[in-house]
Every structure is written in structure tokens, then in C-alpha cells.
Design a protein around this motif. Sequence first.
Motif, PDB file in Angstrom:
ATOM      1  N   THR A   1       0.709  -1.319  -0.111  1.00  0.00           N
ATOM      2  CA  THR A   1      -0.103   0.162  -0.004  1.00  0.00           C
ATOM      3  C   THR A   1       0.892   1.232   0.101  1.00  0.00           C
ATOM      4  O   THR A   1       0.621   2.194  -0.787  1.00  0.00           O
ATOM      5  CB  THR A   1      -0.914   0.162   1.200  1.00  0.00           C
ATOM      6  OG1 THR A   1      -0.244  -0.452   2.432  1.00  0.00           O
ATOM      7  CG2 THR A   1      -2.054  -0.968   0.970  1.00  0.00           C
TER       8      THR A   1
ATOM      9  N   GLN B   1       3.753   1.410  -1.145  1.00  0.00           N
ATOM     10  CA  GLN B   1       4.557   1.241  -2.497  1.00  0.00           C
ATOM     11  C   GLN B   1       3.637   2.260  -3.486  1.00  0.00           C
ATOM     12  O   GLN B   1       4.257   3.164  -4.022  1.00  0.00           O
ATOM     13  CB  GLN B   1       4.780  -0.087  -2.919  1.00  0.00           C
ATOM     14  CG  GLN B   1       5.999  -0.561  -2.808  1.00  0.00           C
ATOM     15  CD  GLN B   1       6.127  -1.878  -3.698  1.00  0.00           C
ATOM     16  OE1 GLN B   1       5.567  -2.050  -4.482  1.00  0.00           O
ATOM     17  NE2 GLN B   1       6.979  -2.928  -2.799  1.00  0.00           N
ATOM     18  N   ALA B   2       2.545   1.962  -3.408  1.00  0.00           N
ATOM     19  CA  ALA B   2       1.441   2.379  -4.342  1.00  0.00           C
ATOM     20  C   ALA B   2       1.459   4.099  -4.031  1.00  0.00           C
ATOM     21  O   ALA B   2       1.608   4.860  -5.021  1.00  0.00           O
ATOM     22  CB  ALA B   2       0.235   1.862  -4.357  1.00  0.00           C
ATOM     23  N   GLN B   3       1.318   4.363  -2.871  1.00  0.00           N
ATOM     24  CA  GLN B   3       1.446   5.693  -2.328  1.00  0.00           C
ATOM     25  C   GLN B   3       2.794   6.729  -2.876  1.00  0.00           C
ATOM     26  O   GLN B   3       2.447   7.694  -3.475  1.00  0.00           O
ATOM     27  CB  GLN B   3       1.386   5.769  -1.001  1.00  0.00           C
ATOM     28  CG  GLN B   3       0.626   6.641  -0.184  1.00  0.00           C
ATOM     29  CD  GLN B   3       0.700   6.288   1.280  1.00  0.00           C
ATOM     30  OE1 GLN B   3       1.674   6.034   1.710  1.00  0.00           O
ATOM     31  NE2 GLN B   3       0.012   7.050   2.182  1.00  0.00           N
TER      32      GLN B   3
ATOM     33  N   GLU C   1       2.634   6.993  -6.503  1.00  0.00           N
ATOM     34  CA  GLU C   1       1.920   8.049  -7.062  1.00  0.00           C
ATOM     35  C   GLU C   1       2.408   9.552  -6.688  1.00  0.00           C
ATOM     36  O   GLU C   1       2.374  10.379  -7.450  1.00  0.00           O
ATOM     37  CB  GLU C   1       0.431   7.897  -6.193  1.00  0.00           C
ATOM     38  CG  GLU C   1      -0.375   8.525  -6.603  1.00  0.00           C
ATOM     39  CD  GLU C   1      -0.927   8.629  -8.100  1.00  0.00           C
ATOM     40  OE1 GLU C   1      -1.041   9.446  -8.887  1.00  0.00           O
ATOM     41  OE2 GLU C   1      -0.685   7.028  -8.669  1.00  0.00           O
TER      42      GLU C   1
ATOM     43  N   VAL D   1       5.947  -1.622 -11.612  1.00  0.00           N
ATOM     44  CA  VAL D   1       6.223  -0.227 -11.345  1.00  0.00           C
ATOM     45  C   VAL D   1       6.457   0.340 -12.873  1.00  0.00           C
ATOM     46  O   VAL D   1       5.896   1.365 -13.145  1.00  0.00           O
ATOM     47  CB  VAL D   1       7.337  -0.246 -10.442  1.00  0.00           C
ATOM     48  CG1 VAL D   1       7.678   1.396 -10.401  1.00  0.00           C
ATOM     49  CG2 VAL D   1       6.851  -0.500  -9.011  1.00  0.00           C
TER      50      VAL D   1
ATOM     51  N   ASN E   1       3.372   0.717 -14.835  1.00  0.00           N
ATOM     52  CA  ASN E   1       2.458   1.720 -13.995  1.00  0.00           C
ATOM     53  C   ASN E   1       3.064   3.237 -14.245  1.00  0.00           C
ATOM     54  O   ASN E   1       2.060   3.930 -14.498  1.00  0.00           O
ATOM     55  CB  ASN E   1       2.550   1.485 -12.657  1.00  0.00           C
ATOM     56  CG  ASN E   1       1.144   1.284 -12.043  1.00  0.00           C
ATOM     57  OD1 ASN E   1       0.280   2.047 -12.593  1.00  0.00           O
ATOM     58  ND2 ASN E   1       1.030   0.533 -11.199  1.00  0.00           N
TER      59      ASN E   1
END
Lengths: 294, 327, 308
Positions: free
Chosen positions: B188, B190-192, B195, B217, B220
Motif C-alpha cells: 500500500t 509502495q503505491a502511495q 503516486e 512499477v 504503471n
Amino acid sequence: MENTTNQNQIIPPANRWIRRLKKLKNNRAGVLGLIIIAGLIITALFADYIAPYSYKAQDLSLMNIPPSMDHIMGTDEFGRDVFSRIILGSRISVYVGVVSVGLSVLIGSLLGALAGYYEGWLDRVLSTVTDLTWSLPEILVALLLVAVVGAGVECVIIAIALTYWAQYARLIRGQILMLKNEIYVEATRSLGATDFTILFKHLFPNAIAPVIVAATIGIGQAIVLEATLGFLGMGAQPPLPSWGAMMSNGTAYLFISPWVIIFPGLAMMITVFGFNLFGDVLVDIMDIREDTLK
Amino acid sequence: MSLLVVDNVSVEFKTRDGIVEPLSGISFKIDAGEILGLVGETGSGKSVTAQAIMGLLPFLNGRVSSGRICFRDQDLLAISEDQYQKIRGNHISLISQNPMTSLDPVYKVGDQIVEGLRQHVVIARDDAVKRAVNVMTSLGIPNSEKVFFQYPHQLSGGLKQRIVIAMGLCADPHLLIADEPTTALDVTVQAQIVELFRKTVAQRNIGLIMITHDLGVISNLCDTVVVMYAGHVVEKGRVQEVFANPMHPYTRALLKCIPKFGMPERSLKAIQGNVPSVSTFPGGCRYHLRCPDMKPICMTEAPQTLQAGNGIEVQCHQFGPNWREEL
Amino acid sequence: MWQFFLRRLLLMIPIFFVLSVIIFSLIHIVPGNPLDNLMGPGMTKAYEQEMVKKYNLDKPLPVQYLKWLNNMLHGDLGSSIIEKRPVTELLLHHLPYSLSLGLTAIALSFVQGVSMGIISAAAKNTIFDHLAMMIALFGVTIPAFWLGLIFILIFAVWLNWLPVSGSGTLSSLILPAVTVALGGAGLIARVTRVAMLEVASKDFIVMLHAKGLGKKAILLKHVLRNALIPVITILGLRIGWVLGGAVTVEIVFSRPGLGQLLISALFRRDYPVIQGAMLLLAMGIILGTFLADMLYAFADPRVRDQTH
């Protein structure tokens, strides 16, 4: 690029020693150290043939003569030849240095190996003692021991051995602690080897390298300690010429005949320097990490 | 004008066993506002590329032995160490690979962020602290004001990683190099962070080189991708093009390694063998030992870089003129 | 930090008791009857009775120890057999000379050793490095008493710059302090060099370069700061030298310090004085180790958080 490929392979023990010798040959400081040590040992062995005069021949008409062609390092307050006395004195230095360090390595590595292998109470006692001796100035420890066992060459040897054993114990303990968890130890044990075989046949030979290095430097330290005790009047008794005693006698004549003090000190400095140089080089050629020696 | 041009760069390191060359003639470029993914297995030379751009090789017994690195039309290999110091951490920032060992253990983490900032920007200490705390908060660090005054050993790996990222973002770099910045973080977070990188690049119009082995990654986040293998760039191009139509056998193999939702477990592929270590790079094409399509020419001749129609550049004999005649 | 401080402070108490037992045993380890050791030549029967009573020699050992401990805690360490003065008084008379010499020497050796280590590490494998390490090696290997004699010869006799011996003035402190310091400086220089090179090879140093910091800032603010941790450890281990390591130097420079007191007591087998001096040295070492621990915790934030 291709020619670097085979350098990461494991080197068999015999070749390892050849490689170490080659490394030593290329190291000028190491060769110098070795020459000094060899020179010292030869001097000690053949002292009687090298010394131009007798170490105890007194001639009061030749008191406190400065260095000259006849007496290259001058004479002392009894007219004895300083050079000859230094040559003879190397015997006591080498004898005390080698025997006391040998003894302390023997005691230290035995106790250290047992403590490292079995741990438990023996290890705790040993660690406390080694920490204590570390924090005490070695000259004080040696002095107290001399007070207990008495003065004279043999007593000094025992005192020095008892002063230094702890540092070797500490070293070998650390090595054994590290080595005993290696896979080959498990393997030998599963083949039915006893603790004794594992410890002294397998672990000990692999743990001894840093002790050899420390002992090399230690001989130099022991020679200084012997001279210091001699300087304080607790070493070899007269008329035996030990470097420390020579300097001790010389202090009274410091302003009249400084050469009586300068030359034995220089001899000692060169000796200790030789052992240190060689020891430092041993660290390098035996691939010992420097922090294991602390 | 490209932000950064890496042109035919080779790197040498002095080691105990002689000189090794972990990077041989790599080229790529990146524009402002672009995110470039640098992908490859461990040992492919990704981190060395970052060190070369940052001018850190002299401190690691290495050097750029040939090629050119130009940052905003300035030849970085020609400038003095003093000039380089004004660029490092200021115009080009590095977020290092290993957060566990990248912080000085004896200083508070906040002070370490401020130290870098005040090295380049004239700013009062109080303002610098405020700025650092703001960046820390934006990276999702809880209680930033408290964490600021803690020592590295008191923080978890994830927090340390974010401190290292904060160090990189705190000054206003034109180019950010992030060396596997999300490995120690849970998914989670990581995604933050990913972003946040995307937003930072868009807002400040900076370039970002994202070094990772995580193809997720890359797909993305990145605009372009550079695939590295054993010190060579084997393929590069727009991410959509490369992912849709990978050309190099290594890229194809890599893409097969990504697990996809709903796919049966057994169809997940691993590439056989390992990346050779730098002293054992094979002759010819460096991938030939692991390549399923290998032919004799691959063992003897290093492949040239070839332009494919869709903007992809690839280094493989398969697309050369003589491939069909080979056995 | 306070917790750490308190824990270390409490730890001093058991160590003190262990050492006091060792020192107490001293008089009983020495061959022969302790009474013989307490008796000087030509002592009377009445004096012997007094000694037996004073040291409770007719009681079992544990009782003797407790009595001795009790007296000691009340500042009574017995009297010198030879000088017939209370040991406490003798110790207090000699202590300042040792303390001033030891503290000056340790400060000197720290400054000199660390600067030599910095030069050596910063200029690794250059002529400066070799030179500094050569000096350090000589410092470690030259026996202090000989160096002291040579210094007297050069600076006091030939150049006539400084007094030969004595103890009152500041100038009489210079030669002995430099003599003692040189050995310590050699050790500290070597440790500093190794530690700095070790720290310089750490990952975070590369990151500091990446932040754009200059070489000097990295070297002094980060490398040195981290390298001081092992240097402080060594300093702490060797803090006993402050009080006792300068024995020979005190003798060479005729400085009436604790070392000289101890040596003459050893020669004359003045056991109450030996016990007292040893006890004072032991207390100095415990206190010094405690201070070094504090310094260590101050230097290394990781140590402060240790929970054992």
C-alpha cells in the motif's frame, strides 16, 4: 576479462603458504622486520663470539669513556665496554621475550579455547579477568606479580606470562566462538568425533593465525616490559647485563656518560620495531581482518 | 534539448583482482517531465549507471572510461569536483538503494535531511526544518515532527526508506534518480510513493530515472524503459511498445516472469540461470548462455544496436541481416 | 539517557566489591605469614600485638575482610609500616601529582593521536600517512622511561629549555606529560586511522557525496564523528593509565606521584600502603571507565537505547 575468471577459486593450503611467502617477499617492511629479528637471534646465539670484550671485565682506568674506535659505544662507570654488554644483554631480552610469550600463549590459548568452546561459567570468569587485566596498566600488573613471586629472570618470565595470557585467551576465544558454528564442525561431529578432537584437531589450527600475529608483536612488548622491570631494579640481577638494568645504572651518570643509556635504548627500539613491522606485515599476508586483533 | 544524455558510456572499477568493466557502452536519454525506467536483474549495472551520472565513481575506485554524460548540455565528465558538488543533491538527486545503510547512524534523521538542503539552498534553519517536515508528511510518515528528531536505528526499514526519499526530494532537483526506492515498503505504501513520484514529476516538470526490477512499477509509472543485461542496454523504447511487443529474448523472458491475476500458478516462468558476475561476462552476446534462440554467431560476435520500426532499439542478432543464414 | 546513566552508576558498586576482595586477598596471597609482611625489621612484641588487633589477624578471613571494608569506608586504610603515617594521608599527598600528569597526558595523547589519525586516513598511502604511522609505531614501541631520559638529555641538559625534574611548576609538567602522551598517542592514532578508513568505506558516506557535501565536511563531520566511537572505547579501556601507567616516568622525572609511592612500598613490602594505593587506582579505573561509558553513550546514540 577471461583471465580473471579463475581467481575466485578456493586455494589449497600448501599453495596458500607459497602465496604468503611471495607476498612477504614483495613487502619491504616485512623483510626489514624479518632481518632485524634474525639479526637479534643470531646476536643472542653467538654473543660470545661477537662481543669484542668481556661483559664483566672492569677497568677503572677506562671509566665513562665516550664512544671511540676502541669502544664504539663507550664504557660505563666501571669501565666495562657498553657494546659488549648490549650484545650479551640481547640474550636475556630474547630469552625472556620468547619464553614468557610462549608461556602466555600456551596458557591463554588453552583457557581461551575451552572458554570459547564450552562457554558457560568458565567463559564468564575468563571474560571478567581479561577485561580487568585490559583496564589495568600492564606495568602495574607485572609489578604486583613480581612482588608476589619475587625478582630475578625466571620470576620476571612468570610475571610477564601472567600479565599477557589474557589477551591471547581473548583472541582465541573469539575465533573459536566464530568457527564452532561452521558447517564442517557439525559434519565432523556427526561422524562421531569427540569434543577433544573437534576442538584441538579441527578448530584450533584454524583459530591460531591471529594469535601468531599477536604473539609476534607481543615478544617486542615483553622485551620492553622486561627492560622496564629491569629499570625498576626487578629484572636480571647483576652482573648479568640486561638492557633495562644497564639503563637503570646509567641514570645516575646521565649527564656524564649519556651513551650508557642511549645505546641500550636504541638496541631495544630497533628490536621492538622489528617485531612490530613483521607483525603488521603478518596481519596483511595471513589475510587477518584488523579488527580481530583489537 | 534533452535533460540528460548518456552516450556510449563505459565504466571501469579497480578491484583486488584487476580491472573490471561492469558497464560497456550504454546509451539513453531523458527529457524534462519524462519518467524512464531502468530495469534488469541484480548485477546488470543499473546502480553503477546511477553512480556514473551522479559522479560518485571516483569515491568507489571506479571511473567512466569512455563516453559522454551531458546534463542540460553540460558535459559532466569535464567539470571539476567543486562544480560537481554544486550539481549533486541540488540539480540531480539520488535516492539510494539501501535505506538500512544509507543514513549516518550518529545524527538525527531530520538533521540529515536539512543538511543536504542547506548545502545548496540559502534558507534559515527553522524554514529548512519546516520544509523537511512537510516533505516527510507528504511521504506518509506519521508524526513527522517526532520522527524528525529520531536516530536511524530507532526507525523501521520502511520509515528509513521514506527518510531517504525525503532527502532526495527536499532540494529542487531537475533530475531525480531513484534506485529501487520501494523495495523495503509494503504494497500500500509502495503505491502511495509511486503516486507521489508521478505527481512530483508532473508538478515540477522534472526528469525521473526509476531503477527497479519491478516491471509492475515500470508499466504503471514510466514513459520509456531501458532494459539492461550484464552491463549492456539490450532493449529500449516507449513502455507501451516494449511491453506490447518485446523484441529481445531477455525482455520477453522478463515479461513472462510477471504474475498476472487469475493465471494458473504453474505457467509462471523463471529465467534459467543467473546474471554472470562482472568478472565472468561471456564473449559474444552476453545473454547467449541463457538465450533459448542462441545460434553460433551469438557466441562469437557482440550484437550491434538496431533500430526497429516502432522506435524500439534492440541489441540482438535475431534482428540483424544475417540471422536467417545462421544455423 | 538517564536510565543508562543510572544503570552504569549502579553497576560500579558490585565491581568495586569484587576489586576490594582481590586487593584484600593480596596480603594473603603473598608467601609467608601476613604478620611477617606487616612487620618491619626490629619491631617489638607490643607492636606485633597491635598489628594483630588492628588487622584482626586472629579472626576468620571473612570477618577480617568486613572489618577492613568497614574501616576503609570510613576512610581508614591503616598506617604505613615504614613511614608510620596514615595511608589515607600519604595517598592524598601523592594523588595530585599523578592526577595532573595523567589528565594532561591523556588530553595531549587524544589531541595528538586523533590529529595524526586524521592526517593518516585522509592522505591514505601517501608519504604523510607512512610518516604519521611511523611516528605512531615508535610512540607505541619506545619504552616511556627511556624516552623520558632522552627528553631530559635534549631539552633540559643540552638545550636548557625546561627543568630536569620537580613537581611544582607548570613547566615541570611538560616533559613528563609529553613522554607519557606519546605512547598513548601512537595507539590512538592507529585506532583512529583504522576506524576512519572503515567508516569511509560505508554506504552512507557515498550518499553524503551524493547530497553534494564537500570532502572536508564529510571527513570531519561524519567520518571522524563515527570513527571517534571506537577511539573512545579504547580510551575508556586504557583510562587506568591516567593514574598508574606513568610509574616509570614519575621515577625518571622524580615526580612524587602514586606510581612512585607504590613502587617504593613494593620494594619495602609496606603492605598497607600497597593495598591503599591499589584500592585508589582501582577506584580511579572504575570511575574512569564509568566516564568513558558516558562519553561513549554520548557519542553513539545506539548505545543509549541498549536495554541490558
